[in-house]
Design an enzyme around this catalytic site. Structure first.
Site, PDB file in Angstrom:
ATOM      1  N   SER A 253     -39.682  84.640  52.368  1.00 48.98           N
ATOM      2  CA  SER A 253     -39.310  85.676  52.116  1.00 48.98           C
ATOM      3  C   SER A 253     -38.493  85.375  53.052  1.00 48.98           C
ATOM      4  CB  SER A 253     -40.515  86.746  52.472  1.00 48.98           C
ATOM      5  OG  SER A 253     -41.021  86.257  53.628  1.00 48.98           O
ATOM      6  N   LYS A 254     -37.887  87.238  53.470  1.00 47.24           N
ATOM      7  CA  LYS A 254     -36.909  87.347  54.065  1.00 47.24           C
ATOM      8  C   LYS A 254     -37.560  86.976  56.101  1.00 47.24           C
ATOM      9  CE  LYS A 254     -32.804  89.754  52.162  1.00 47.24           C
ATOM     10  NZ  LYS A 254     -32.586  91.355  52.044  1.00 47.24           N
ATOM     11  N   ARG A 255     -38.639  87.359  56.132  1.00 44.31           N
ATOM     12  CA  ARG A 255     -39.310  87.082  57.263  1.00 44.31           C
ATOM     13  C   ARG A 255     -38.878  85.644  57.863  1.00 44.31           C
ATOM     14  NH1 ARG A 255     -45.070  85.071  57.483  1.00 44.31           N
ATOM     15  NH2 ARG A 255     -45.653  85.245  55.103  1.00 44.31           N
ATOM     16  N   HIS A 256     -39.451  84.207  56.670  1.00 41.64           N
ATOM     17  CA  HIS A 256     -39.249  83.049  57.338  1.00 41.64           C
ATOM     18  C   HIS A 256     -37.633  82.956  58.045  1.00 41.64           C
ATOM     19  CE1 HIS A 256     -42.658  83.428  54.610  1.00 41.64           C
ATOM     20  NE2 HIS A 256     -43.777  82.877  55.566  1.00 41.64           N
ATOM     21  N   GLY A 257     -36.147  83.693  57.321  1.00 38.03           N
ATOM     22  CA  GLY A 257     -35.130  83.213  57.535  1.00 38.03           C
ATOM     23  C   GLY A 257     -34.296  83.934  56.453  1.00 38.03           C
TER      24      GLY A 257
END
Length: 488
Positions: A253-257
């Protein structure tokens, strides 16, 4: 099965093209390229609320940027169009009627409230919910009453209870007990098709021979096979890819990049590196050489050797691979790609030749194009901040090195790389002989004065790019700082 290989990628334009969808597209593309097949792009835009033209454009642009050019699609047409699902709504009802006529489907008049009640009862009885089939044999009078009440029926597919077995190209043999599926809706009461029905009709009419997609679709496969069989159509071969997980084994997800292809491009990843990296998520080349072009990967591609397990998206490995591509890229092309990342600088200060030279001498440590933003600030403007090197420039060694450098550099030719290299070498050698200073200690002082840093690109290249005027100006400023520090 027909001898013609036809595969497809069918993204939903409810967001920018995700890296997972890009991998699915790549494996379909590689399979088509390896077998001489046809690669089809179909846009599944039936979710009107979430569909946006900007997402459709993003899908097109991202796939093209990755070099995954389709043979048939919404923009270029083809024999089996239209290739946008919302333009095919007039097709689905006649096939639904065909299934009704053959007894493979029936009208369901249940309201949402009635269906919810059935589901609640199943939960209370600790049973998996399957539809009760209470509408399968309604009387003529009941049907007329429902119509009077203003109800509109959905259409349910009648599931034959059996063990369904198929050989997955990636997962191997898969078995399903269809009695656990329940009769599922193929046409909603508002007249729109459900995903499992529309995708079968589209794939059937587009003569798709092989369906390669994510394993999150495995649960849909038995339903789709049943529809193919009921329509008397050839069942395609299926291959389900493991999911792409984040380094912590959670859903990417976007929290990983970055997760969308366009996000990676904005962050400075080269599309050639990105597609190379994505190809290795679940597949390995036979010669263990990881850096390969798409065509080289296609020649070696074997779909039956794709891992059935989930793949870990290792950002560190992507960074390494991207760095390898940056190091090998033609300098003129690399400069063109880097220019958008230098928007904060006045590029008119440098000629094209010097700009390319700057990129050439600073690209070695780069992992993304964006990294260069902080690595080249000292090439622009006259002044450079000296706060970080103030202590270094306050020594007696620096005073001697800078005084000598200023005196000699005023006579140097900054246009000739070989001569400039020799002049610097002579300066370092002279200091070692006269004072016993190591050459690198001498250069630390000069580099700090010219760039405001203690490490960086080749000094000869830096001096050539800056030119004599800027070099002497910065040297004098550093000498002034040194004098203040030493109380001279």
């Amino acid at each position: 099965m027909t001898n013609e290989i036809r595969v497809r990628i069918a993204p939903s334009p409810s967001g920018n093209l995700h890296i997972g969808t890009a991998r699915t597209a790549l494996f379909n593309y590689l399979f088509a390229l390896k077998t001489g097949g046809t690669f089809v792009l179909r846009i599944e835009d039936t979710d009107a609320e979430r569909t946006k033209q900007e997402y459709i454009d993003n899908i097109f642009d991202s796939l093209k940027a990755l070099g995954l050019n389709w043979d048939e699609g919404p923009d270029i047409g083809g024999e089996y169009g239209p290739y946008t699902q919302s333009e095919r709504f007039d097709i689905y009802p006649k096939y639904a009627q065909m299934l009704l006529d053959k007894g493979y489907a029936y009208e369901c008049w249940c309201t949402n409230e009635e269906l919810e009640k059935e589901k609640e009862e199943a939960v209370q009885n600790h049973k998996a919910y399957v539809y009760s089939r209470k509408c399968m044999n309604i009387t003529k009078e009941q049907r007329e009453q429902f119509i009077k009440e203003g109800r509109k029926p959905s259409i349910r597919f009648k599931v034959e209870h059996k063990e369904l077995v198929f050989n997955d190209m990636v997962k191997g043999e898969l078995k399903f007990d269809t009695s656990l599926i329940g009769d599922f809706v193929i046409m909603k009461s508002n007249g729109t098709p459900t995903y499992n029905f529309a995708v079968v009709i589209d794939d059937m009419l587009m003569k798709i021979s092989h369906i390669i997609r994510g394993e999150d679709h495995i649960s849909n496969t038995p339903k789709q096979i049943l529809i193919y069989e009921a329509l008397g159509a050839e069942v395609p071969e299926f291959g389900h890819l493991g999911m792409i997980l984040a380094p912590d084994r959670s859903k990417l997800s976007k929290r990983h990049g970055a997760t969308a292809v366009s996000d990676f491009v904005k962050e400075g990843y080269l599309t050639d590196a990105l597609i190379n990296f994505v190809a290795l998520l679940g597949w390995a080349p036979s010669d263990s050489q990881e850096i390969k072009t798409v065509n080289e990967i296609a020649q070696d591609f074997r779909i039956n050797e794709i891992s059935s397990s989930n793949s870990i998206f290792e950002y560190d490995k992507l960074n390494w691979m991207n760095g390898q591509y940056i190091k090998k890229m033609n300098i003129s092309k690399l400069t063109d790609l880097i220019i958008p990342f230098l928007s904060g600088y006045d590029l008119s200060e440098l000629s094209r030749e010097k700009l390319e030279k700057m990129v050439e001498i600073t690209r070695e440590p780069l992992t993304t194009l964006k990294d260069i933003q902080n690595d080249v600030s000292y090439f622009f403007g006259f002044d450079v901040p000296l706060d970080e090197v103030k202590e270094l420039l306050s020594s007696e060694l620096s005073k001697k090195a800078l005084d000598a450098f200023l005196l000699l550099a005023e006579k140097w030719n900054f246009e000739n790389e070989e001569i400039l290299h020799n002049d610097l070498a002579d300066l370092r050698a002279g200091f070692k002989e006269k004072y016993g200073y190591k050459p690198k200690e001498t250069m630390w002082a000069i580099r700090a004065a010219i760039t405001g840093r203690t490490r960086g690109a080749d000094m000869v290249g830096i001096l050539m790019i800056l030119g004599k005027e800027k070099t002497l100006y910065r040297t004098k400023k550093a000498i002034e700082l040194n004098k203040k520090a030493l109380g001279v």
